[in-house]
Design an enzyme around this catalytic site. Structure first.
Site, PDB file in Angstrom:
ATOM      1  N   PHE A 105      24.950  43.209  28.568  1.00  0.00           N
ATOM      2  CA  PHE A 105      24.281  44.381  27.981  1.00  0.00           C
ATOM      3  C   PHE A 105      22.925  44.534  28.662  1.00  0.00           C
ATOM      4  CE2 PHE A 105      26.769  45.457  24.182  1.00  0.00           C
ATOM      5  CZ  PHE A 105      27.590  44.355  24.065  1.00  0.00           C
ATOM      6  N   GLU A 106      22.525  45.779  28.911  1.00  0.00           N
ATOM      7  CA  GLU A 106      21.307  45.966  29.701  1.00  0.00           C
ATOM      8  C   GLU A 106      20.030  45.474  29.023  1.00  0.00           C
ATOM      9  OE1 GLU A 106      20.348  50.190  30.467  1.00  0.00           O
ATOM     10  OE2 GLU A 106      22.110  50.523  29.232  1.00  0.00           O
ATOM     11  N   ALA A 107      20.027  45.385  27.695  1.00  0.00           N
ATOM     12  CA  ALA A 107      18.827  44.862  27.037  1.00  0.00           C
ATOM     13  C   ALA A 107      18.654  43.377  27.343  1.00  0.00           C
ATOM     14  CB  ALA A 107      18.895  45.092  25.538  1.00  0.00           C
TER      15      ALA A 107
END
Lengths: 261, 360
Positions: free
Chosen positions: A50-52
Site C-alpha cells: 500500500f502506498e502509505a
C-alpha cells in the site's frame, strides 16, 4: 451459475490476472478485493503493498476503506511510509500496479487529472495523480480497471497522468526514464484487453459470454485490435462469489455499489 | 529552457495546449519556499540542545505561521492528518499560502473553505501536490471550485514525487532524481526537469527539493523535546518534519524521554527538527491515528456535503455556520472535540481495534 454483479466480475477477473509469488501495488477498493480473492484461491503467496507504506499485511480487521487506512497495516511484515513503498517499486520489487482513471487511449495512457478547459483553469478537476503516475511508471506491469464507455476509451485523452506506451513508439518509455514494462491488462465488466507486442495498441482478449467483439467496439472510440484467439471471460463460480461476498468485502462497500450511469 | 525539447522527446499525445505550456515554462525556476541554502541557514541558527518544547497550539501557530509561507502538511489523505493545527491556523489567519503535501482531504479543504469565506483572513496562492480528494467518499468539492475558477496556481507531481521532494529537502540536497513523471504530461506542467544521467546515459527526471517554511505533523507519541515515534503509516511525516525550517508537532500523547532512550531505533523524527510540541489527543480527528482511533466517516461525509452544496449552489450559509460553530466559535481544539459525544469518540477508539504500539 449464480447471478453476479459487474463489480464482482471485475474483482474476479482482476484476481485471475494476478500470479502467485508476486507483489501487487493496490489502490482502494476493487484492487484489494481482487488481490484478497487471489490469495484465497490460486495465489496464496501473493503480497500487497500500500502506498502509505504497508507491505504484506493480513487484512483481518475488514476491508481498508483507504490506502492509508490503519487496517491496511494490520500484521504487516514491513511498515514505513510513501518513500519506502515507491522506492521498493522503483527498485523492481513490485510486479503489478492496479490503477484507474477517467480516460484511457489506445496505448494505455491514462488521465486522472482533469476534463475540459486548460490545465490552469479546468472545467472538471479530478484529485490528481496520487500514486497512479508513479505506479504506472515503475511497477513492472500495469493493470487498469476502467468503466467501458465511449467517453472513457477515447482517441485523445485530456492529460496524461499515468504513462502507458505514449505515442506507441518503441522507445517512448525508455526515453521517459521509467522502469516498468508498461500496460498489461485493462479490465472492465464486459471485456478484458491486452496490448499488441508489435504496435503496442490495445487488443481485445476476452468478452463477456454473450457479447461479441463488435459489441465491445461500439463502446470504444478508437479502433480496437481483436485477438485472433478471442475468448469468453471466465465467470465466477459459486465458491468464488462466496469468497468475494463473505471473505473479501462482507460489508459490500465496493462490490454492491450501483453502476454509475 | 524550452520544456518541449527536453530529452524525453515527449510527443503530443493528449489534448493539452502545448503553446500555453511553452509560454508558462519560460518563467525562471524559483523554489516556492526557502531555498536549500536558506533552509540550512535556519537550521544552523537554531539552539540544538534538548529543551522542553511543549507549548499551546495558539502560541506555536502565532510564532511560526505568517502570510506568504510555504506550509508542508503531513499525514496522508485521511490518516494522521494535522487537523488540530489547521483549525488553529484558520483561527489565526494566514494569507498567500503555498501548500505542499502528497495527498490530503480535509486539511486542505478546510483551508480552501476558509479562503472562500474570507480571503482577507485565509488565502491559498498556490499548491504543490499529488492528490486532493476524499478517496472512497468522493472528489473534493472546494478544490474543484478553486480550479474551475482559476483561483490558485498548481504544480502537479505523483505521490512519490512529492515525497521524494520532501526527502531531498530533508537530505539537504537541491534536487532528487526519480523514475516517474517522465513521458506523462506532468513532465510538461510541473517544475521538474528531464536530463541525461551523466553515468548511465539514460534519461532521468529531476525534482526540486521542497523545504517548507513550516511543517505541520500529528504523531502518535513524542517526548517533550520533540523526539517522535510513528506507528502504522509513516506517510511522509519524517521527511516533512526534517525538511521544514520550523516544525509544529501535535502528539496523541507525550511519552517519557526514558522511553525514547530505551528504544532509540523507534524515533522517526529527531528533536532538532521540531520547534513546538503540543499534546493533543484526537489531534487528527476526524482522520484516523493508528493505535488510537479510526476515521469518523459520518463527519467526513457531513463536512464534504456542506462543501458540495456550496459548490453546486454558491450559497455559503452552511459553510459559514460550520466555521463559526466549530472553528471560530472554539478557543481550542479541545473545545471543538467537546462538541462530539463521548460515545462517538469511544466508538472510534474501539474501531481502531487495538493496533499494537510501544509507548512505555
Amino acid at each position: 451459475m449464480a447471478e453476479y454483479g459487474p463489480f464482482e466480475m471485475i474483482a474476479f477477473t482482476g484476481s485471475r490476472v494476478l500470479e502467485d509469488e508476486t507483489i501487487v501495488f493496490v489502490g482502494t477498493g476493487l484492487p484489494i478485493i481482487a488481490s484478497m480473492h487471489a490469495q484465497l484461491t490460486h495465489a496464496p503467496n501473493l503480497n500487497m503493498i500500500f502506498e502509505a507504506g504497508s507491505f504484506g499485511a493480513i487484512l483481518e480487521q475488514g476491508l481498508p476503506l483507504s490506502v492509508g487506512d490503519t487496517r491496511a497495516f494490520r500484521k504487516a511484515v514491513f511498515a514505513k511510509g510513501l518513500c519506502a513503498a515507491f522506492e521498493l517499486t522503483q527498485r523492481g520489487y513490485v510486479d503489478y500496479a492496479f490503477i484507474g482513471g477517467a480516460q484511457i487511449d489506445m496505448y494505455g495512457n491514462i488521465n486522472s487529472h482533469f476534463e475540459g478547459g486548460t490545465y490552469w483553469k479546468t472545467k472538471t478537476r479530478f484529485p490528481g495523480s496520487g500514486g497512479a503516475g508513479a505506479m504506472a511508471a515503475n511497477c513492472e506491469k500495469t493493470i487498469a480497471i476502467m468503466a467501458l464507455e465511449k467517453r472513457r476509451f477515447v482517441n485523445k485523452i485530456d492529460f496524461v497522468t499515468s504513462i502507458g506506451f505514449g505515442d506507441g513508439s518503441a522507445d517512448y518509455r525508455r526515453k521517459a526514464g521509467v522502469m516498468g514494462s508498461g500496460p498489461y491488462r485493462v479490465i472492465t465488466n464486459q471485456a478484458v484487453f491486452g496490448f499488441d507486442e508489435e504496435s503496442r495498441r490495445m487488443m481485445l482478449l476476452e468478452v463477456l459470454p454473450g457479447k461479441t467483439a463488435a459489441d465491445i467496439q461500439e463502446l470504444v472510440s478508437f479502433e480496437l485490435l481483436i485477438s485472433p484467439d478471442l475468448r469468453e471471460m471466465k465467470e465466477p463460480s459459486d465458491e468464488d462469489l462466496r469468497l468475494l461476498r463473505e471473505e473479501c468485502d462482507p460489508e459490500g462497500y465496493f462490490l454492491k455499489r450501483k453502476v454509475a450511469k | 529552457m524550452d520544456k518541449l525539447i527536453k530529452s524525453s522527446d515527449i510527443r503530443k499525445i493528449s489534448s493539452l495546449d502545448h503553446e500555453e505550456i511553452a509560454k508558462k515554462s519560460e518563467a525562471q525556476f524559483e523554489y516556492w519556499g526557502p531555498t536549500p541554502a536558506e533552509a540550512r541557514k535556519r537550521a544552523v541558527a537554531k539552539q540544538k540542545g534538548l529543551h522542553d518544547k511543549r507549548t499551546t497550539l495558539k502560541e506555536a501557530v502565532a510564532k511560526h505561521v505568517r502570510d506568504g509561507i510555504n506550509l508542508g502538511i503531513g499525514g496522508f489523505v485521511n490518516t494522521r492528518v494535522p487537523i488540530a493545527i489547521i483549525h488553529e491556523i484558520i483561527r489565526k489567519g494566514a494569507k498567500d499560502l503555498t501548500l505542499s503535501f502528497q495527498s490530503n482531504s480535509m486539511c486542505v479543504e478546510l483551508l480552501a473553505g476558509a479562503m472562500i469565506l474570507d480571503p482577507n483572513h485565509v488565502s491559498i496562492k498556490r499548491v504543490e501536490l499529488a492528490w486532493w480528494g476524499y478517496e472512497v467518499i468522493g472528489i473534493a468539492p472546494l478544490f474543484r471550485h478553486l480550479i474551475a475558477n482559476g483561483m490558485i496556481q498548481l504544480d502537479d507531481y505523483t505521490n512519490y514525487g512529492m515525497s521524494a521532494r520532501f526527502k531531498a529537502g530533508a537530505m539537504g540536497i537541491p534536487f532528487i532524481p526519480t523514475r516517474d513523471h517522465g513521458g506523462s504530461d506532468m513532465e510538461l506542467v510541473n517544475r521538474g526537469k528531464m536530463i541525461e544521467c551523466p553515468f548511465s546515459k539514460e534519461n532521468v527526471y529531476l525534482l526540486p527539493a521542497s523545504n517548507p517554511d513550516v511543517g505541520i505533523v500529528h504523531v502518535p507519541a513524542a517526548d517533550k523535546h520533540g523526539n517522535a515515534r510513528l506507528f502504522g503509516a509513516h506517510c511522509t511525516c519524517p521527511e516533512i518534519a526534517v525538511a521544514s525550517t520550523y516544525t509544529i508537532m501535535t502528539a496523541e500523547q507525550i511519552i517519557s524521554t526514558d522511553s525514547i532512550r530505551r528504544y532509540p531505533n523507534l524515533t522517526e523524527i529527531p528533536y532538532p527538527a521540531v520547534d513546538a510540541v503540543v499534546e493533543q489527543p484526537f489531534g487528527a480527528y476526524p482522520g484516523a491515528c493508528y493505535g488510537y482511533y479510526w476515521f469518523d466517516m459520518p463527519e467526513f461525509l457531513n463536512f464534504r456535503s456542506i462543501c458540495d452544496e456550496f459548490r453546486k449552489t454558491g450559497n455559503k450559509d452552511k459553510l459559514k455556520e460550520y466555521y463559526d460553530k466549530y472553528i471560530f466559535g472554539c478557543e481550542t481544539f479541545d473545545d471543538f472535540l467537546s462538541t462530539r459525544p463521548y460515545n462517538k469518540l469511544k466508538e472510534l477508539r474501539q474501531k481502531d481495534g487495538g493496533q499494537p504500539i510501544i509507548i512505555d
